[in-house]
Every structure is written in C-alpha cells, then in structure tokens.
Design a protein around this motif. Structure first.
Motif, PDB file in Angstrom:
ATOM      1  N   GLU A  77       0.835  -1.207   0.000  1.00  0.00           N
ATOM      2  CA  GLU A  77       0.000   0.000   0.000  1.00  0.00           C
ATOM      3  C   GLU A  77       0.867   1.254   0.000  1.00  0.00           C
ATOM      4  N   ARG A  78       1.967   1.226   0.779  1.00  0.00           N
ATOM      5  CA  ARG A  78       2.841   2.405   0.847  1.00  0.00           C
ATOM      6  C   ARG A  78       3.521   2.682  -0.492  1.00  0.00           C
ATOM      7  N   VAL A  79       3.929   1.628  -1.210  1.00  0.00           N
ATOM      8  CA  VAL A  79       4.641   1.841  -2.467  1.00  0.00           C
ATOM      9  C   VAL A  79       3.706   1.869  -3.666  1.00  0.00           C
ATOM     10  N   GLY A  80       2.403   1.706  -3.411  1.00  0.00           N
ATOM     11  CA  GLY A  80       1.426   1.793  -4.492  1.00  0.00           C
ATOM     12  C   GLY A  80       1.358   0.561  -5.361  1.00  0.00           C
ATOM     13  N   ALA A  81       1.586  -0.618  -4.783  1.00  0.00           N
ATOM     14  CA  ALA A  81       1.560  -1.862  -5.554  1.00  0.00           C
ATOM     15  C   ALA A  81       0.272  -2.632  -5.317  1.00  0.00           C
ATOM     16  N   ARG A  82      -0.181  -3.309  -6.360  1.00  0.00           N
ATOM     17  CA  ARG A  82      -1.309  -4.234  -6.220  1.00  0.00           C
ATOM     18  C   ARG A  82      -0.769  -5.547  -5.653  1.00  0.00           C
ATOM     19  N   ILE A  83      -1.504  -6.131  -4.694  1.00  0.00           N
ATOM     20  CA  ILE A  83      -1.009  -7.343  -4.055  1.00  0.00           C
ATOM     21  C   ILE A  83      -1.959  -8.503  -4.302  1.00  0.00           C
ATOM     22  N   HIS A  84      -1.379  -9.676  -4.566  1.00  0.00           N
ATOM     23  CA  HIS A  84      -2.162 -10.861  -4.902  1.00  0.00           C
ATOM     24  C   HIS A  84      -1.740 -12.014  -4.000  1.00  0.00           C
ATOM     25  N   PRO A  85      -2.556 -12.354  -2.985  1.00  0.00           N
ATOM     26  CA  PRO A  85      -2.252 -13.526  -2.160  1.00  0.00           C
ATOM     27  C   PRO A  85      -2.396 -14.808  -2.978  1.00  0.00           C
ATOM     28  N   VAL A  86      -1.517 -15.783  -2.688  1.00  0.00           N
ATOM     29  CA  VAL A  86      -1.582 -17.088  -3.352  1.00  0.00           C
ATOM     30  C   VAL A  86      -1.539 -18.166  -2.280  1.00  0.00           C
ATOM     31  N   HIS A  87      -2.560 -19.015  -2.267  1.00  0.00           N
ATOM     32  CA  HIS A  87      -2.611 -20.147  -1.332  1.00  0.00           C
ATOM     33  C   HIS A  87      -3.556 -21.183  -1.922  1.00  0.00           C
ATOM     34  N   PRO A  88      -3.196 -22.458  -1.864  1.00  0.00           N
ATOM     35  CA  PRO A  88      -4.017 -23.468  -2.545  1.00  0.00           C
ATOM     36  C   PRO A  88      -5.374 -23.723  -1.918  1.00  0.00           C
ATOM     37  N   THR A  89      -5.618 -23.324  -0.660  1.00  0.00           N
ATOM     38  CA  THR A  89      -6.886 -23.694  -0.005  1.00  0.00           C
ATOM     39  C   THR A  89      -7.674 -22.498   0.509  1.00  0.00           C
ATOM     40  N   ARG A  90      -7.198 -21.289   0.321  1.00  0.00           N
ATOM     41  CA  ARG A  90      -7.884 -20.128   0.896  1.00  0.00           C
ATOM     42  C   ARG A  90      -8.523 -19.282  -0.207  1.00  0.00           C
ATOM     43  N   PRO A  91      -9.815 -19.005  -0.101  1.00  0.00           N
ATOM     44  CA  PRO A  91     -10.467 -18.162  -1.120  1.00  0.00           C
ATOM     45  C   PRO A  91     -10.102 -16.686  -0.962  1.00  0.00           C
ATOM     46  N   THR A  92      -9.876 -16.259   0.297  1.00  0.00           N
ATOM     47  CA  THR A  92      -9.479 -14.870   0.548  1.00  0.00           C
ATOM     48  C   THR A  92      -8.421 -14.855   1.651  1.00  0.00           C
ATOM     49  N   VAL A  93      -7.637 -13.779   1.661  1.00  0.00           N
ATOM     50  CA  VAL A  93      -6.670 -13.520   2.730  1.00  0.00           C
ATOM     51  C   VAL A  93      -6.767 -12.036   3.061  1.00  0.00           C
ATOM     52  N   PHE A  94      -7.124 -11.757   4.295  1.00  0.00           N
ATOM     53  CA  PHE A  94      -7.326 -10.374   4.744  1.00  0.00           C
ATOM     54  C   PHE A  94      -8.257  -9.622   3.790  1.00  0.00           C
ATOM     55  N   GLY A  95      -9.296 -10.298   3.331  1.00  0.00           N
ATOM     56  CA  GLY A  95     -10.296  -9.673   2.478  1.00  0.00           C
ATOM     57  C   GLY A  95      -9.905  -9.561   1.020  1.00  0.00           C
ATOM     58  N   LEU A  96      -8.697  -9.995   0.669  1.00  0.00           N
ATOM     59  CA  LEU A  96      -8.244  -9.942  -0.720  1.00  0.00           C
ATOM     60  C   LEU A  96      -8.477 -11.293  -1.385  1.00  0.00           C
ATOM     61  N   THR A  97      -8.846 -11.266  -2.651  1.00  0.00           N
ATOM     62  CA  THR A  97      -9.033 -12.513  -3.385  1.00  0.00           C
ATOM     63  C   THR A  97      -7.729 -13.298  -3.405  1.00  0.00           C
ATOM     64  N   CYS A  98      -7.802 -14.564  -3.043  1.00  0.00           N
ATOM     65  CA  CYS A  98      -6.622 -15.418  -2.984  1.00  0.00           C
ATOM     66  C   CYS A  98      -6.658 -16.397  -4.156  1.00  0.00           C
ATOM     67  N   HIS A  99      -5.525 -16.601  -4.802  1.00  0.00           N
ATOM     68  CA  HIS A  99      -5.419 -17.458  -5.972  1.00  0.00           C
ATOM     69  C   HIS A  99      -4.780 -18.785  -5.585  1.00  0.00           C
ATOM     70  N   ALA A 100      -5.210 -19.836  -6.224  1.00  0.00           N
ATOM     71  CA  ALA A 100      -4.763 -21.177  -5.847  1.00  0.00           C
ATOM     72  C   ALA A 100      -3.321 -21.440  -6.248  1.00  0.00           C
ATOM     73  N   SER A 101      -2.864 -20.828  -7.318  1.00  0.00           N
ATOM     74  CA  SER A 101      -1.493 -21.062  -7.772  1.00  0.00           C
ATOM     75  C   SER A 101      -0.998 -19.837  -8.522  1.00  0.00           C
ATOM     76  N   VAL A 102       0.285 -19.827  -8.808  1.00  0.00           N
ATOM     77  CA  VAL A 102       0.854 -18.677  -9.515  1.00  0.00           C
ATOM     78  C   VAL A 102       0.318 -18.596 -10.938  1.00  0.00           C
ATOM     79  N   THR A 103      -0.109 -19.718 -11.494  1.00  0.00           N
ATOM     80  CA  THR A 103      -0.654 -19.676 -12.853  1.00  0.00           C
ATOM     81  C   THR A 103      -2.046 -19.066 -12.897  1.00  0.00           C
ATOM     82  N   ASP A 104      -2.660 -18.880 -11.726  1.00  0.00           N
ATOM     83  CA  ASP A 104      -3.982 -18.266 -11.668  1.00  0.00           C
ATOM     84  C   ASP A 104      -3.925 -16.758 -11.459  1.00  0.00           C
ATOM     85  N   LEU A 105      -2.741 -16.195 -11.363  1.00  0.00           N
ATOM     86  CA  LEU A 105      -2.624 -14.760 -11.106  1.00  0.00           C
ATOM     87  C   LEU A 105      -3.253 -13.965 -12.243  1.00  0.00           C
ATOM     88  N   PRO A 106      -3.959 -12.886 -11.928  1.00  0.00           N
ATOM     89  CA  PRO A 106      -4.679 -12.139 -12.961  1.00  0.00           C
ATOM     90  C   PRO A 106      -3.780 -11.249 -13.822  1.00  0.00           C
TER      91      PRO A 106
END
Length: 744
Positions: free
Chosen positions: A90-119
């Motif tokens: 947030e301080r550097v103005g970057a978009r952040i993408h959590p990645v975890h195979p079993t979590r739909p969200t992390v701290f309210g952010l959409t979580c992706h199952a793998s790196v190949t699912d990154l938007p």
C-alpha cells in the motif's frame, strides 16, 4: 490466467505449504550473466571490466506483488508476514495478490490457488514456502521479474544444504528472474520515513539484525532510502546492490554489513562503479582473524591471509572498512550528508584545554592533519580569548567566551581560515548554560558555512535539550557520542574525497590482449610443477625483469669456467624443480673468489642434494650483487579475487618481519607506489644510516611487470616469489636474485 497449467501444481503447492506449517525455511547461486555490451569488455584473462547493474527499480517499487503461501490464520508465522507485505504494498502503491491453494481470501483480498492463476504478470513474488525450488520453476512460466525466498536450511546448514542451494541457484539462472535470498528476511519491506530531506543511506546486510543500528538513524533525522537483506545470495548479491545504489541520485552513501563475499571480481567492479560516481561505500566485513592456514611454498603465500587481501582490495577501490556497527552508522551518516571538504585541515575547539589536548592527540595519531593556525589568526582569536590560553590548534577558549557574543565570533573566525576544512568541538559533558549556548552557536554557524562542523556530545545521559533538540535537530552539524567514532568518520570523509578526486578506474587500463612476453612465458610453464630457480628466472626474463648474470652447470670444471665468465666474486646455488628455500638446506654458497672454492662448493652442494634426496637440474653460478635493499615481490592466488600481487621487505627474515602490502590486479603506478609507502620499513628505500636512496622507480616497474604476468597467466601461475629482489641505489635498477614459481 498467465502461462500454462501444470497438472500437479496445486497438489504439490499445498503439500509444501502444509509441510512447513506456513513457516518459511532457506539457500545460494551466481548472478545472471553480464549484458551483451558488457560481455565484450573483458581483460586479457577474459574477466569483465564493467559491473553488470541489475535494474532493481521494480524490486523496490513494484506495481504488482504476489505473496505465495499467504495466510490470515491467527498464530501462523506467515500471517504476520502477509500483513506486513500488504501494508508495504500500500505504501509503495503496488497491487497485491495472495496465493494459497486452499484459501479463497486472505485479509479480504481474493486469494489465488497457484501462480498460474494470477490475474496479471507480477513484478515481485514473495515466497513463504519451505522449499522455493519448485515455485521458482513455476514462476519462470509467468515471467516474474523478481522473487524473494525466506526459507532457510541451505548452504548455511552443511553439504546437503549447499547441494540444495546449488540446485536452487541453477533453477534461478534458467528462469530469467532475479532472486533475493534464500535465508533472507523482511528488511527490504520496512517502512522508511518520508519526512526527511537530504541524501540518504542505502543499506545492505547479510544479517538483517545487524542493520538495525543504521535503520534507527532515522530517529536522529538521517534519511534511509533502501535496505537490501541479501541472505545466502543464491542470485542477487551485495555487489549487485552496490552497483544499483551507486546509480541512484538520492543515495549519498552505501552502508554494508558483509559476512562473506560471493565473488571478489564482482565486488571490485561494483566498488569501482561507486568510486567513479563518487558514492562512498562503508562496510563492516566479518573475518578479521585468519580463516585458515595457507599451505604455500612461497614467502608471499605466507604473508597474505584471506582477510589481508580483502582489506587491501577494499582500500584499493575506496571502500571504507570499519569494525563496529556504531562506526558504520556514524561514518555512513557523515559521508552521506557532508559537503565536499574545502581543505584537509582539522581544528579542535573546546571549552577545556584538557579536552582539546586529549582529542588532538588521538586525532593526530589517527592521521588527521591539525595545522597550526597562523600568527595573524591567533591574534584575531585573542581578541575574544585570553592571551594566556593556547589558540594555535587546539583552540582553548577557557569557557567564559562561549556564554556571550564572543562565542560565535570565535567559531566564524576559525571557519574563515583557508587551511581549515573541519571544525571539531568535543563537549565532554553538559555544562549549562555554556554548553547550550555553544551548541546553538555551532548549529547557527553550520547553516552559513560550507565547512564541516562536528560535535562530540559526551554525556552518557543523552536526554539534554542541547543534544536532543539543538544538535540532532540540525541537518548540517554531525553529532557523535564518542571521540573514536568522530575520528573514524572524519578520517573516512577526508580520505574518501581525496580518493575520488583523483580516481581513475584501473579497469580502463587493464590489458585486453596478451603481450609478446606472455607467449614466451607460456612455453616455460609446466602444469602442476614447481619450476627450478633457473626456469623461474627465465620466466622473469620473459617479462623484462632483470636477473643477475648466471650459468647453469653440471660439473665442477664447468662451474670454474662459468665463474670466470660471470666474474668473481660469485654465488653458487643448487637448482632443481623441487627446491623451495635453499638456504635452510645449506644449498647456497656466497662470496666465492677462487677456482678451488668453486670446486669445493660444487662438491658440497651436490653431496647435500644427494643426501637430502633432492633432484637437481644443475648448479647455478651467479653474479654476486651485494649493495641494495632486499625486497620480496610475488604473486599468489586468492580464492575470492584470483591473482594478487605482494611487495614487502625481503631477505631471510621476510616471514619474521611480515611487512608487506597487497593489491589485486589491475592497478596502476599510483597504487604500486602506495604499496611501498604502506610498508613499515619504507624508510629503508629512502636511505638510512648513510646508505644511498634505493631505485624506487625500478622497484615500481618490477611490481607493474609482475602484475602484467599475473593478469596474463591467470590461474596458470599458482605462486611466484622473488626473494630477494635487490633494489640497487637510485638509477641502478633492481635485480631478482632468487625466484620460485609454481604452475597450476
């Protein structure tokens, strides 16, 4: 979705995350190859001549970040890390993408199952997994620019860990991304104050905790811009960050905590870039003590331990080496903020004669120049300071003048002296109101002067208003807490500007193509063997280094004839490929003046060789050279830096005197001469006790020719030792009386 999907990706990723309980573990490899342009610029041995500067802008200021292994589960180590990374993004103005195979969200952010699912294609991937190797291979498909691996358990743990680290390094090299770590930490994602002005310190540490004292300088108003915790340096290393930081306009100094250098050549190229840009590099380098006895046949091999070479290399390229973290923070802070000095002279100004005298002794012993102020300047100062007090330097004001209008007059008068570049005021303890007024006058004077003002605030309390508000509130006054740190920093400040003012990159003049001498020398090399003295001297002759008149003989009669040709008196020595130090075995006879002495010496030398079972290629009958200064010049191979050149006092006591200086090629004539001035016995070359001055120019020429040999032969030459090199009186040259060479 980016890249292709691997069928086992989700299962493997889940297994890795669950196996480590979402707790990072760690590993090492080499930096990416130089760019095509830089690859062209190589020296005669094929080594690069320019630092490859990685584009780290997207590492420190990414537009998008993937956190692989992200978590928001309470009590999990990865949860705290994820939270910190979200705040940093947030301080550097970057978009952040959590990645975890079993979590739909992390701290309210959409979580992706793998790196190949990154938007989107991300700039930086942070790996919170126990084994980063499979993830690195997956990231390669998505064209990620940078990755950070926190995991431990690699080269720092032993052979198995080192092997795992090698595999990780190879994977990174294949992937095209750049990796920080493994075994690194979150220091790169610290919060830096954005309300501080002026040049900043960029920090590099292999141990994150060791950078804390420098990081906390922000609390004293000193700006930090970057922190690179390099960890095991599987890919990105200290040298990469030095090269990058040296190009950043906001960086005024680079502070480093180094436990081990990954590649000596890369470090020197980075230091060279910093020196050319005028950016000071201050380093704590662990390993002052000998790291292992070197099994060397030559004298020079015994003279240089690993840390001796590191120390010399740093000094050669302008890196300022300090011992403690307190010195690191104080020296880096001064160098980052102080303007270029107008003179080298230091004036010590105090309210106590004892304090001034004490500090002056320490400063002079450390090599600072304390000029005696002119009579006119002293008379001017005595307008405000009683006549009985010394104002020649140090300047003792007696105390009372600082309490009124005279205090500022005195400071301004000292700063107006053209011989003065630095004013140092030690205040050993608070003595209000005098010390308060003195501190304010110094701060006010600093605002109107281009000259450096340093204050040592000696109070152990450190809560005084004069210190906390007046001195630390000034961006122009450099404030220290100890005499020693002030002296170290000021010496580094003056030395850095002297060094960079006349700096020319030695890589500019490094030989690109082999000389005719190299072709002659190659024909003499015997891989894996030690050359005889006779063959070693032929090697020297190939590079134009003078040796005495001599002949190699295999009979007493031939020895007598050789002595007549060489000219009496002569020296006779056994010569063979397995002979190192002949004197200890009695295989040297000097001062022979007759044919009978020659025959007797021949018989004795061959008898000793037979008894000692030492094979000979003959007996050398040599011209006797008596008058001169005995020196040693040699080449050894350093594990980090490759060939190094040593010069020192020679003769039979070389290993007792241990008086030598080292340089890493390439270097120029100025560095060759500097090596001589570093010797404790340098006065011998100037002539002592009626002896004439030695031919220093000839000695320097030998050192430069030996350097050329070291560069051209590279690792073909394991060791070379000329001892003694007899340096004759001025104008008469230098003669290599004995030589030892070992081929690799």
């Amino acid at each position: 979705m980016l890249g292709s999907t691997h069928g086992t990706l989700t299962t493997d990723f889940r297994a890795r995350v669950e196996a480590c309980g979402e707790s990072p573990r760690t590993a090492v490899h080499s930096s990416a190859a130089p760019s095509a342009d830089d690859a062209v610029a190589v020296d005669v041995s094929g080594r690069p001549l320019h630092a490859d500067v990685p584009d780290l802008d997207r590492f420190f200021r990414p537009e998008s970040v993937a956190v692989i292994g992200a978590s928001d589960a309470e009590g999990r180590p990865n949860t705290g890390i994820t939270r910190q990374l979200i705040a940093w993004a947030e301080r550097v103005g970057a978009r952040i993408h959590p990645v975890h195979p079993t979590r739909p969200t992390v701290f309210g952010l959409t979580c992706h199952a793998s790196v190949t699912d990154l938007p989107e294609q991300v700039d930086l991937a942070v790996l919170l997994v126990a084994d980063p190797l499979p993830v690195i291979e997956e990231l390669a498909e998505t064209k990620v620019k940078f990755a950070v691996a926190f995991a431990s358990g690699f080269a720092e743990t032993g052979d198995a860990g080192a092997a795992a680290q090698d595999r990780l390094g190879a994977a990174v090299q294949r992937s095209g991304l750049r990796l920080l770590g493994p075994n690194t930490n979150l220091n790169a994602f610290e919060e830096f104050r954005d309300d501080l002005d002026g040049p900043a310190i960029a920090l590099i540490t292999q141990s994150g905790h060791q950078g804390r004292p420098v990081y906390t300088l922000q609390e004293l108003g000193i700006r930090l811009s970057h922190w690179a915790p390099t960890g095991n340096e599987a890919d990105l290393e200290t040298s990469d960050f030095i090269s990058y930081f040296a190009e950043q306009p906001e960086v005024g100094a680079i502070a480093c905590y180094v436990e081990g250098l990954k590649d000596g050549r890369s470090f020197l190229l980075a230091a060279d870039r910093a020196a050319r840009n005028g950016v000071p590099v201050v380093a704590v380098k662990v390993g002052r003590t000998e790291t292992g006895a070197r099994m060397a046949a030559s004298h020079t091999g015994k003279l240089t331990g690993a840390d001796t070479v590191v120390d010399a290399a740093m000094r050669q390229f302008g890196v300022i080496r300090v011992d403690g973290l307190d010195e690191l923070q104080d020296t880096a802070a001064l160098l980052a903020r102080a303007r270029k000095p107008q003179a080298d002279g230091v004036v010590v100004y105090s309210i106590s004669g004892g304090t001034g005298a004490h500090f002056s002794d320490l400063a002079t012993e450390a090599g600072l120049t304390l000029p005696t102020l002119s009579e006119a300047k002293q008379q001017e100062l005595h307008q405000w300071i009683p006549e009985y007090l010394n104002v020649a330097n140090p300047v003792d004001n007696g105390g009372h003048p600082v309490g009124d209008w005279r205090g500022r007059k005195i400071i301004d008068a000292i700063l107006a002296d053209p011989s003065v570049g630095v004013l140092i005021c030690p205040i050993t303890g608070p003595f209000p109101p005098m010390s308060d007024k003195l501190a304010q006058d110094l701060v006010d004077a600093a605002e109107t002067s281009d000259k450096l003002i340093c204050v040592i605030w000696g109070s152990p309390v450190g809560t005084e208003e004069a210190y906390r508000t007046t001195l630390l509130g000034s961006s122009r006054v450099a404030t220290f807490r100890t005499f020693g740190n002030c002296i170290t920093a000021v010496r580094a400040y003056l030395g850095h500007h002297r060094f960079t003012a006349g700096y020319r990159s030695p890589f500019e003049d490094a030989p690109r193509t082999p000389s005719p001498s190299y072709r002659k020398a190659q024909a003499l090399m015997r891989p894996g063997q030690q050359l005889s003295e006779h063959a070693a001297k032929q090697l020297l002759r190939a590079y134009g280094i003078r040796v005495p008149r001599e002949q190699l003989v295999t009979s007493a009669a031939a020895a007598v004839r050789a002595a007549g040709l060489v000219g009496y008196p002569v020296v006779m020595k056994a010569s063979g490929p397995q002979l190192g130090h002949k004197t200890e075995l009695g295989l040297v006879k000097i001062g022979l003046t007759s044919a009978s002495q020659i025959r007797d010496a021949y018989r004795e030398l061959t008898d000793i060789a037979r008894y000692e079972n030492v094979p000979l290629d003959g007996i050398l009958v040599c011209q006797m050279v008596e008058r001169g200064v005995e020196m040693v010049v040699g080449v050894t191979q350093d594990d980090l830096f490759g060939p190094t050149v040593t010069v020192g006092l020679g003769g039979v006591l070389v290993e007792v005197l241990h008086d030598a200086a080292v340089r890493v090629p390439p270097f120029g004539e100025d560095q060759a001469r500097a090596m001589l001035t570093e010797l404790r016995g340098h006065a011998l070359l100037e002539g002592v006790r009626g002896a004439p001055p030695a031919d220093v120019d000839a000695l320097v020429e030998v050192v430069l020719r030996i350097q050329r040999m070291a560069l051209e032969l590279g690792d073909e030459l394991s060791e070379l030792d000329i001892n003694p090199l007899m340096v004759l009186p001025r104008g008469q040259g230098a003669v290599a009386l004995d030589a030892l060479a070992i081929c690799r």
